[in-house]
Design a protein around this motif. Structure first.
Motif, PDB file in Angstrom:
ATOM      1  N   PHE A 126      -4.793 -10.507 -11.633  1.00  0.00           N
ATOM      2  CA  PHE A 126      -3.906 -11.138 -10.650  1.00  0.00           C
ATOM      3  C   PHE A 126      -4.710 -11.886  -9.587  1.00  0.00           C
ATOM      4  CE2 PHE A 126      -1.464 -11.001  -6.663  1.00  0.00           C
ATOM      5  CZ  PHE A 126      -0.339 -11.718  -7.066  1.00  0.00           C
ATOM      6  N   ARG A 127      -5.874 -11.347  -9.224  1.00  0.00           N
ATOM      7  CA  ARG A 127      -6.726 -12.032  -8.245  1.00  0.00           C
ATOM      8  C   ARG A 127      -7.187 -13.383  -8.809  1.00  0.00           C
ATOM      9  NH1 ARG A 127      -9.688  -8.154  -7.467  1.00  0.00           N
ATOM     10  NH2 ARG A 127      -8.807  -7.366  -5.514  1.00  0.00           N
ATOM     11  N   ILE A 128      -7.539 -13.393 -10.093  1.00  0.00           N
ATOM     12  CA  ILE A 128      -7.938 -14.662 -10.734  1.00  0.00           C
ATOM     13  C   ILE A 128      -6.767 -15.632 -10.759  1.00  0.00           C
ATOM     14  CG2 ILE A 128      -8.695 -15.696 -12.903  1.00  0.00           C
ATOM     15  CD1 ILE A 128     -10.236 -13.102 -13.449  1.00  0.00           C
ATOM     16  N   PHE A 169      -2.185 -16.794   2.285  1.00  0.00           N
ATOM     17  CA  PHE A 169      -1.938 -15.467   2.865  1.00  0.00           C
ATOM     18  C   PHE A 169      -2.241 -14.362   1.854  1.00  0.00           C
ATOM     19  CE2 PHE A 169       1.094 -11.952   3.458  1.00  0.00           C
ATOM     20  CZ  PHE A 169       0.654 -11.482   4.689  1.00  0.00           C
ATOM     21  N   ILE A 170      -1.788 -14.545   0.612  1.00  0.00           N
ATOM     22  CA  ILE A 170      -2.050 -13.525  -0.421  1.00  0.00           C
ATOM     23  C   ILE A 170      -3.550 -13.394  -0.669  1.00  0.00           C
ATOM     24  CG2 ILE A 170      -1.699 -12.948  -2.852  1.00  0.00           C
ATOM     25  CD1 ILE A 170       1.041 -14.261  -2.675  1.00  0.00           C
ATOM     26  N   ALA A 171      -4.266 -14.518  -0.702  1.00  0.00           N
ATOM     27  CA  ALA A 171      -5.715 -14.480  -0.910  1.00  0.00           C
ATOM     28  C   ALA A 171      -6.411 -13.717   0.213  1.00  0.00           C
ATOM     29  CB  ALA A 171      -6.271 -15.901  -1.024  1.00  0.00           C
ATOM     30  N   LEU A 172      -5.952 -13.934   1.455  1.00  0.00           N
ATOM     31  CA  LEU A 172      -6.582 -13.261   2.594  1.00  0.00           C
ATOM     32  C   LEU A 172      -6.358 -11.753   2.549  1.00  0.00           C
ATOM     33  CD1 LEU A 172      -5.813 -15.769   5.507  1.00  0.00           C
ATOM     34  CD2 LEU A 172      -8.034 -15.285   4.468  1.00  0.00           C
ATOM     35  N   ILE A 173      -5.141 -11.326   2.260  1.00  0.00           N
ATOM     36  CA  ILE A 173      -4.885  -9.881   2.251  1.00  0.00           C
ATOM     37  C   ILE A 173      -5.580  -9.199   1.060  1.00  0.00           C
ATOM     38  CG2 ILE A 173      -2.710 -10.135   3.473  1.00  0.00           C
ATOM     39  CD1 ILE A 173      -1.245  -9.705   0.841  1.00  0.00           C
ATOM     40  N   VAL A 219      -8.532 -10.224  -0.086  1.00  0.00           N
ATOM     41  CA  VAL A 219      -9.922 -10.117   0.371  1.00  0.00           C
ATOM     42  C   VAL A 219     -10.075  -8.926   1.314  1.00  0.00           C
ATOM     43  CG1 VAL A 219     -11.699 -11.249   1.769  1.00  0.00           C
ATOM     44  CG2 VAL A 219     -10.453 -12.551   0.040  1.00  0.00           C
ATOM     45  N   ALA A 220      -9.038  -8.648   2.104  1.00  0.00           N
ATOM     46  CA  ALA A 220      -9.082  -7.524   3.038  1.00  0.00           C
ATOM     47  C   ALA A 220      -8.970  -6.173   2.333  1.00  0.00           C
ATOM     48  CB  ALA A 220      -7.966  -7.661   4.066  1.00  0.00           C
ATOM     49  N   GLY A 221      -8.710  -6.174   1.010  1.00  0.00           N
ATOM     50  CA  GLY A 221      -8.667  -4.919   0.265  1.00  0.00           C
ATOM     51  C   GLY A 221      -7.310  -4.549  -0.272  1.00  0.00           C
ATOM     52  N   PHE A 222      -6.326  -5.408  -0.160  1.00  0.00           N
ATOM     53  CA  PHE A 222      -4.998  -5.087  -0.681  1.00  0.00           C
ATOM     54  C   PHE A 222      -5.023  -5.035  -2.205  1.00  0.00           C
ATOM     55  CE2 PHE A 222      -0.918  -6.735  -2.360  1.00  0.00           C
ATOM     56  CZ  PHE A 222      -0.103  -5.688  -1.947  1.00  0.00           C
ATOM     57  N   GLN A 223      -4.469  -3.942  -2.764  1.00  0.00           N
ATOM     58  CA  GLN A 223      -4.394  -3.781  -4.212  1.00  0.00           C
ATOM     59  C   GLN A 223      -2.949  -3.981  -4.651  1.00  0.00           C
ATOM     60  OE1 GLN A 223      -6.871  -3.384  -6.374  1.00  0.00           O
ATOM     61  NE2 GLN A 223      -8.414  -3.356  -4.748  1.00  0.00           N
ATOM     62  N   PRO A 224      -2.661  -5.085  -5.327  1.00  0.00           N
ATOM     63  CA  PRO A 224      -1.272  -5.359  -5.721  1.00  0.00           C
ATOM     64  C   PRO A 224      -0.781  -4.358  -6.760  1.00  0.00           C
ATOM     65  CG  PRO A 224      -2.752  -6.924  -6.765  1.00  0.00           C
ATOM     66  CD  PRO A 224      -3.586  -6.136  -5.813  1.00  0.00           C
ATOM     67  N   ARG A 225       0.495  -3.987  -6.608  1.00  0.00           N
ATOM     68  CA  ARG A 225       1.124  -3.119  -7.590  1.00  0.00           C
ATOM     69  C   ARG A 225       1.940  -3.967  -8.561  1.00  0.00           C
ATOM     70  NH1 ARG A 225       3.345   1.905  -3.801  1.00  0.00           N
ATOM     71  NH2 ARG A 225       1.295   2.467  -2.892  1.00  0.00           N
ATOM     72  N   GLN A 226       2.580  -3.277  -9.496  1.00  0.00           N
ATOM     73  CA  GLN A 226       3.336  -3.991 -10.512  1.00  0.00           C
ATOM     74  C   GLN A 226       4.492  -4.792  -9.903  1.00  0.00           C
ATOM     75  OE1 GLN A 226       2.652  -4.064 -13.957  1.00  0.00           O
ATOM     76  NE2 GLN A 226       4.091  -5.726 -13.773  1.00  0.00           N
ATOM     77  N   ARG A 227       5.166  -4.223  -8.925  1.00  0.00           N
ATOM     78  CA  ARG A 227       6.295  -4.942  -8.330  1.00  0.00           C
ATOM     79  C   ARG A 227       5.818  -6.159  -7.552  1.00  0.00           C
ATOM     80  NH1 ARG A 227       7.364   0.098  -4.408  1.00  0.00           N
ATOM     81  NH2 ARG A 227       5.778  -0.291  -2.804  1.00  0.00           N
TER      82      ARG A 227
END
Length: 546
Positions: free
Chosen positions: A24-26, A72-76, A78-86
């Motif tokens: 997802f990061r890619i 905004f998504i890229a910044l959070i 980078v800050a360590g946010f781990q996206p979940r499935q939802r």
């Protein structure tokens, strides 16, 4: 085992979540690049947008909003946010809706942005290979057909756009089905690989435990005798100190000189069997067997170390057990005339008409009758001996109790008996069959007291308990003050029927070592350069007995 399975599933799930977050990061990097490119195009030819775009203001607002969202998504992240499935599902849905909103505000389905919708649908099916992927394709197809239908009905758009929208819908579903199939196969293959890797890791751990608990010594060395790996049995057989946090590692140790010479002989002639050797005077007799890992290069050599004294003792035990069974069969026939002879000699000895020379002859008959009976009893004991039933014993307190009980049995010996007991502090526990080791100590103490009295006139011995150099195994020394064992006889004292006492059977020390080996202990004759003999019982590590 159930706990290990749950742990493996949990670990696999965490690994899958980390890989999904990485993908997802890619994908978000791709979205950020696309939004930057769309924003840059706004400043290249802004005048012509008025004629080509339906709702330029909405288009510009949508592009800048898309750029802000992706930034905004890229910044959070980078800050360590781990996206979940939802979070991933919501992002894909927003992408599809925003792309169709931009298509609606621009030139419609004929705009090149329609190709980006295919990428979003494909990414959604890769990130979430489930039924939701089909929903992405259906939503994209509905949006494309809705935009085209609105254009045809309200602003007289070309009817061919409906065919193009339908074709795009087919592409959406085709991408969804193909990528779902590929993703499922990849997930299945990855799960299978993870399961096999976990099984291999468990098998390796089990093999490692088996190798470490084997009583056969195993070493890996190079051609120059440098030790690469050893197991605990090899450490104990060769060095007497198993590897632990307080001992030097195997790599810092050199092979014992006899084993190194055997390796050199084997390298010159692999067909020749090496001679048995002893790494130390108190060590058992060992046999080394060599084999190469790589027959062509021979960089690493596998060495198996066997305690052949045990093989010899097993062979002797089989012989003596057969003798015991034979003796058991004829014991009745032997004991009847033997008892009659002994009883007749005793009756004759009580006669007042027997002179001194005849009494001496009768004493010889009785003494040798008792010796023959003792030999029969000892040989029968070889076949009657039970298997060791080892318990964890506090050696210090057990020796105190043994000393007190043994001294009680010596009160009728005629002369005072002295047993000096010394126990080192911090003595580790030992695991053995108390009845069998008590039998060994009684034998050693009786011998020590007898030879001490013959040599010095005093019935005295010493019992010394201590720990080996590694601090993990206990030993007991039985020290007497007799004449000692001649150098030429030191290797024969444990052989059956070997004795220097005319009245002995020659089975006492053999039986003592046999009982020690049954408890995975080792009985040896220690050279301490002092008067008398010192026999040492070295117990096995209580945590590695098998």
């Amino acid at each position: 085992m159930a706990t290990d399975t749950v742990s493996a599933v949990s670990t696999g799930k965490r690994t899958s979540d980390l890989k999904q977050a990485k993908l997802f990061r890619i994908y978000n990097h791709y979205r950020l690049v696309i939004s930057l490119m769309l924003a840059a195009l706004l400043f290249i030819d802004p005048v012509s947008f008025d004629t080509r775009f339906r709702f330029l203001d909405y288009y510009q607002f949508g592009v800048m909003g898309y750029l802000a969202l992706n930034s905004f998504i890229a910044l959070i992240m980078v800050a360590g946010f781990q996206p979940r499935q939802r979070d991933i599902t919501l992002s894909i849905l927003i992408d599809i809706l925003i792309m169709h909103g931009l298509l609606f505000a621009s030139t419609g389905i004929t705009n090149g942005l329609a190709n980006l919708v295919i990428v979003s649908v494909a990414a959604g099916n890769i990130l979430t290979p489930s039924r939701i992927g089909t929903f992405y394709a259906a939503l994209a197809a509905i949006c494309s057909l809705s935009i085209t239908g609105w254009a045809v009905l309200t602003i007289n758009g070309p009817g061919d756009d409906i065919v193009r929208a339908g074709s795009l819908g087919i592409l959406y579903f085709a991408a969804a089905f193909i990528l779902q199939n590929i993703s499922r196969r990849m997930i299945h293959s990855e799960a299978l690989a993870t399961s096999r890797a976990h099984s291999i890791a468990e098998l390796e751990k089990i093999n490692q435990q088996i190798i470490q608990r084997m009583r056969t010594g195993i070493l890996v060395v190079d051609r120059y005798g440098q030790i690469r790996l050893t197991n605990a049995a090899a450490e104990e057989l060769l060095f007497g100190i198993p590897t632990n946090s307080g001992a030097p590692t195997a790599r810092t140790r050199a092979l014992p000189q006899p084993l190194k010479l055997g390796l050199e002989v084997w390298l010159k002639n692999p067909e020749k069997r090496t001679e048995p050797f002893q790494p130390a005077p108190t060590s058992p007799l060992l046999q080394a067997n060599f084999t190469q890992f790589d027959q062509e290069r021979g960089d690493q050599i596998l060495v198996f170390i066997e305690d052949i004294s045990k093989v010899t003792q097993q062979a002797q035990q089989m012989k003596l057990a057969s003798l015991g069974r034979l003796t058991a069969g004829i014991a009745h026939e032997i004991r009847n005339p033997l008892g009659a002879m002994s009883h007749a000699a005793q009756l004759m000895n009580e006669s007042p008409h027997i002179d001194a020379s005849d009494r001496q002859m009768l004493d010889i008959i009785q003494r040798h009758s008792r010796r023959v009976n003792g030999i029969i009893e000892n040989v029968l004991g070889l076949s009657r001996r039970k298997q060791a039933n080892a318990d964890l014993v506090d050696l210090a307190s057990w020796l105190e109790e043994f000393r007190a009980d043994f001294l009680q049995t010596q009160k009728t010996a005629g002369s005072p008996t002295s047993i000096v007991l010394s126990v080192a502090p911090g003595l580790p526990e030992a695991r053995f069959d108390t009845s069998q080791i008590e039998q060994v100590l009684v034998n050693l103490c009786d011998n020590g007291l007898r030879y001490s009295q013959q040599h010095s006139g005093d019935r005295k011995i010493e019992l010394r308990a201590g720990a080996t150099a590694d601090g993990q195994r206990a030993y007991v020394d039985v020290k007497d003050f007799g004449p000692g064992v001649p150098t030429e006889s030191r290797h024969s004292v444990f052989e059956p029927f070997y004795t220097t006492d005319k009245g002995g059977t020659g089975l006492g020390l053999y039986l003592a070592r046999e009982l020690c080996e049954a408890n995975q202990a080792h009985l040896s004759l220690v050279e301490d350069n002092q008067t008398g003999c010192c026999f040492r019982i070295t117990f096995a590590h209580p945590g590695r007995m098998i």
